[in-house]
Design a protein around this motif. Structure first.
Motif, mmCIF file in Angstrom:
data_model
loop_
_atom_site.group_PDB
_atom_site.id
_atom_site.type_symbol
_atom_site.label_atom_id
_atom_site.label_comp_id
_atom_site.label_asym_id
_atom_site.label_seq_id
_atom_site.Cartn_x
_atom_site.Cartn_y
_atom_site.Cartn_z
ATOM 1 N N TRP A 34 24.696 18.019 12.986
ATOM 2 C CA TRP A 34 23.359 17.445 13.049
ATOM 3 C C TRP A 34 23.213 16.609 14.314
ATOM 4 N N ARG A 35 21.965 16.320 14.646
ATOM 5 C CA ARG A 35 21.674 15.478 15.812
ATOM 6 C C ARG A 35 21.164 14.135 15.316
ATOM 7 N N GLU A 36 21.631 13.053 15.973
ATOM 8 C CA GLU A 36 21.090 11.726 15.696
ATOM 9 C C GLU A 36 20.271 11.317 16.899
ATOM 10 N N LYS B 39 39.467 16.563 1.011
ATOM 11 C CA LYS B 39 38.365 15.602 0.900
ATOM 12 C C LYS B 39 37.035 16.174 1.386
ATOM 13 N N TRP B 40 37.077 17.394 1.924
ATOM 14 C CA TRP B 40 35.894 17.949 2.568
ATOM 15 C C TRP B 40 34.714 18.131 1.609
ATOM 16 N N GLU B 41 34.945 18.741 0.453
ATOM 17 C CA GLU B 41 33.838 19.061 -0.475
ATOM 18 C C GLU B 41 33.101 17.797 -0.908
ATOM 19 N N GLN B 42 33.853 16.758 -1.268
ATOM 20 C CA GLN B 42 33.218 15.521 -1.721
ATOM 21 C C GLN B 42 32.457 14.860 -0.582
ATOM 22 N N TRP B 43 33.053 14.872 0.611
ATOM 23 C CA TRP B 43 32.389 14.259 1.769
ATOM 24 C C TRP B 43 31.083 14.983 2.086
ATOM 25 N N LEU B 44 31.109 16.322 2.059
ATOM 26 C CA LEU B 44 29.912 17.115 2.338
ATOM 27 C C LEU B 44 28.836 16.838 1.302
ATOM 28 N N HIS B 45 29.248 16.781 0.043
ATOM 29 C CA HIS B 45 28.291 16.492 -1.034
ATOM 30 C C HIS B 45 27.641 15.125 -0.832
ATOM 31 N N ASP B 46 28.440 14.122 -0.444
ATOM 32 C CA ASP B 46 27.906 12.767 -0.262
ATOM 33 C C ASP B 46 26.946 12.685 0.915
ATOM 34 N N GLY C 182 19.042 11.286 11.262
ATOM 35 C CA GLY C 182 19.699 12.550 11.544
ATOM 36 C C GLY C 182 18.782 13.749 11.372
ATOM 37 N N GLN C 183 18.954 14.758 12.238
ATOM 38 C CA GLN C 183 18.220 16.028 12.147
ATOM 39 C C GLN C 183 19.246 17.140 11.998
ATOM 40 N N LEU C 184 19.266 17.799 10.833
ATOM 41 C CA LEU C 184 20.264 18.819 10.538
ATOM 42 C C LEU C 184 20.066 20.041 11.423
ATOM 43 N N LEU C 185 21.152 20.486 12.103
ATOM 44 C CA LEU C 185 21.136 21.748 12.852
ATOM 45 C C LEU C 185 21.650 22.884 11.986
ATOM 46 N N GLY C 186 22.691 22.640 11.193
ATOM 47 C CA GLY C 186 23.237 23.657 10.311
ATOM 48 C C GLY C 186 24.716 23.827 10.505
ATOM 49 N N GLY C 187 25.185 25.101 10.492
ATOM 50 C CA GLY C 187 26.600 25.401 10.653
ATOM 51 C C GLY C 187 26.886 26.007 12.009
ATOM 52 N N LEU C 188 27.956 26.814 12.069
ATOM 53 C CA LEU C 188 28.382 27.398 13.338
ATOM 54 C C LEU C 188 27.322 28.308 13.935
ATOM 55 N N ASN C 189 26.761 29.210 13.133
ATOM 56 C CA ASN C 189 25.784 30.173 13.668
ATOM 57 C C ASN C 189 24.570 29.456 14.257
ATOM 58 N N THR D 216 22.953 11.851 0.720
ATOM 59 C CA THR D 216 22.385 10.682 1.405
ATOM 60 C C THR D 216 21.197 11.057 2.276
ATOM 61 N N ASN D 217 21.290 12.210 2.957
ATOM 62 C CA ASN D 217 20.257 12.603 3.917
ATOM 63 C C ASN D 217 19.240 13.599 3.375
ATOM 64 N N GLY D 218 19.465 14.065 2.123
ATOM 65 C CA GLY D 218 18.532 15.030 1.546
ATOM 66 C C GLY D 218 18.639 16.414 2.173
ATOM 67 N N TRP D 219 19.872 16.811 2.565
ATOM 68 C CA TRP D 219 20.079 18.112 3.202
ATOM 69 C C TRP D 219 20.627 19.115 2.189
ATOM 70 N N GLU D 220 20.410 20.399 2.489
ATOM 71 C CA GLU D 220 21.009 21.495 1.732
ATOM 72 C C GLU D 220 21.962 22.225 2.673
ATOM 73 N N HIS D 221 23.260 22.039 2.481
ATOM 74 C CA HIS D 221 24.235 22.704 3.345
ATOM 75 C C HIS D 221 25.555 22.769 2.592
ATOM 76 N N ARG D 222 26.195 23.946 2.571
ATOM 77 C CA ARG D 222 27.414 24.110 1.775
ATOM 78 C C ARG D 222 28.590 24.681 2.561
#
Length: 408
Positions: free
Chosen positions: A66-68, A43-50, A76-83, A54-60
């Motif tokens: 993210w921080r709320e 379910k991960w890919e669909q959840w990430l896409h949704d 929400g303020q996107l931080l990104g991934g692990l790095n 919703t938030n207008g983010w680019e992350h794959r």
């Protein structure tokens, strides 16, 4: 105050590393809070896409962090991934994760197993709470739009009873049924466990607790004779009744509603389904009661809700008689007043007895005309009211339903 939101695949080693670092920060920093949402890998890919849409983010990649800025649900303020999270922890708190690759893989595997166990446990708990199975025939009728929210709001069956609604109709109405299902799902009604559409006749009424028969015919005696209409209604019941006997629960309750032949449908279902409990087959007359109450209320210049215990005798959708011998008025503005439960006999309050006989008791055509113009709200309310009284008891109020006569 801010909360860090972590979401990733249950089997992702990068999510495992980010999650453990977040746990460490939360334990050691008083103002750092974490909320984790673990997703199944499928379910991960669909959840990430949704969530990105919703938030207008680019992350794959996995994870997404993210921080709320308020509490969960704030902007929400996107931080990104692990790095990005590792850089954030190093820059703001001077803390670095030294987890090795083998540890990451081991923890990711543990996360997946724990997530699957939680999902399985949730499903087992849900399976113990058996929802009430409600089937509605001819479900493309407009009444369904009004009926579904009434059945699922908790007032009819109680706030602890979940329901599953099955909409049944012919294949030509499949798209209408699908649109009703989607709209009901979008409403997120808390007691509606599921809603589905069905067009295959052999699947009808499986495990049914309640069956609401909305099948109706629009009478036009210039097109065909009354006998042909009766034959058509009888044919529908001849198909339904054996399926109810075969597929439904033994204590199933069957409710016949509609603008025409309500009594006939109930009778034919009993005739063609002899093993169905006769006391569990009824026809709805509440719409006619309501229309009669409204006529009386207008005559008395009062609220319709204050008119109680009006009884309908006879053939609901044919020739019936409005019985006022038990009718009462609540909250009527007259010389004698009392508390909210104070009542007055209706016949004592209408001095124009000629009006009762000339207007109301001979108002069969007027009432039929009013009921036949209903678009769905009144019959839906009538059905919901009867079901509420049937399952939870009537609040000392008389309502009429069509039942199998014992010859009295």
């Amino acid at each position: 105050a801010a909360v860090a939101m972590f979401t990733g695949k249950a089997n992702c080693p990068y999510y495992a590393k980010a999650e453990l670092l977040a746990d460490y920060l939360q334990t050691n920093l008083p103002n750092f809070r974490v909320h984790k949402i673990t997703q199944h890998p499928d379910k991960w890919e669909q959840w990430l896409h949704d969530v990105c849409g919703t938030n207008g983010w680019e992350h794959r990649q996995c994870p997404i962090i993210w921080r709320e800025l308020l509490d969960r649900g704030g902007k929400g303020q996107l931080l990104g991934g692990l790095n990005e999270f590792l850089e954030y922890a190093q820059q703001y708190y001077g803390i670095t994760s030294m987890m090795l690759s083998e540890e990451m893989l081991d923890i990711a595997e543990e996360n997946l197993q724990a997530h699957l166990e939680i999902v399985k446990e949730d499903e087992e708990i849900k399976s113990l709470i058996k929802p009430m199975q409600i089937w509605i025939t001819s479900a493309s009728a407009p009444i369904c739009y009004h009926l579904i929210p009434l059945l699922a709001n908790g007032e009819v069956f109680g706030m602890t009873t979940e329901i599953s609604i099955h909409l049944f109709d012919t294949d030509q109405f499949k798209e209408i049924l699908r649109s009703i299902v989607m709209e009901a799902e979008d409403m997120a009604l808390p007691l509606l466990r599921s809603i589905s559409e069905h067009t295959k006749i052999d699947q009808a009424f499986i495990d049914a607790d309640i069956i609401i028969v909305l099948d109706d015919v629009l009478l036009n005696l210039e097109v065909q004779s009354l006998e042909n209409y009766i034959r058509e209604v009888s044919g529908i019941c001849q198909v339904y009744a054996p399926l109810i006997e075969k597929n439904a629960k033994s204590e199933v309750k069957v409710i016949s509603s509609g603008k025409t032949f309500a009594n006939l449908k109930a009778t034919m279902l009993r005739t063609y389904g002899p093993s169905i409990r006769p006391e569990n087959i009824i026809a709805i007359s509440t719409s006619w009661e309501s229309a009669a109450k409204a006529m009386l209320a207008r005559k008395l210049n009062m609220s319709t809700a204050g008119v109680k215990d009006v009884i309908v005798w006879g053939n609901i959708t044919g020739s019936n008689y409005i019985d006022l011998s038990h009718a009462k008025l609540y909250g009527y503005d007259c010389a004698i007043r009392g508390p909210p439960n104070f009542q007055r006999p209706l016949l004592n309050m209408i001095y124009d007895s000629e009006w009762i006989h000339s207007e109301l008791l001979s108002a069969q055509s007027t009432l039929s005309s009013r009921v036949s113009r209903c678009t769905g709200m009144l019959p839906a309310h009538a059905l919901a009211t009867v079901l509420r009284y049937w399952y939870q008891g009537s609040p000392s109020e008389i309502i009429s339903v069509g039942i199998l006569s014992e010859g009295k």
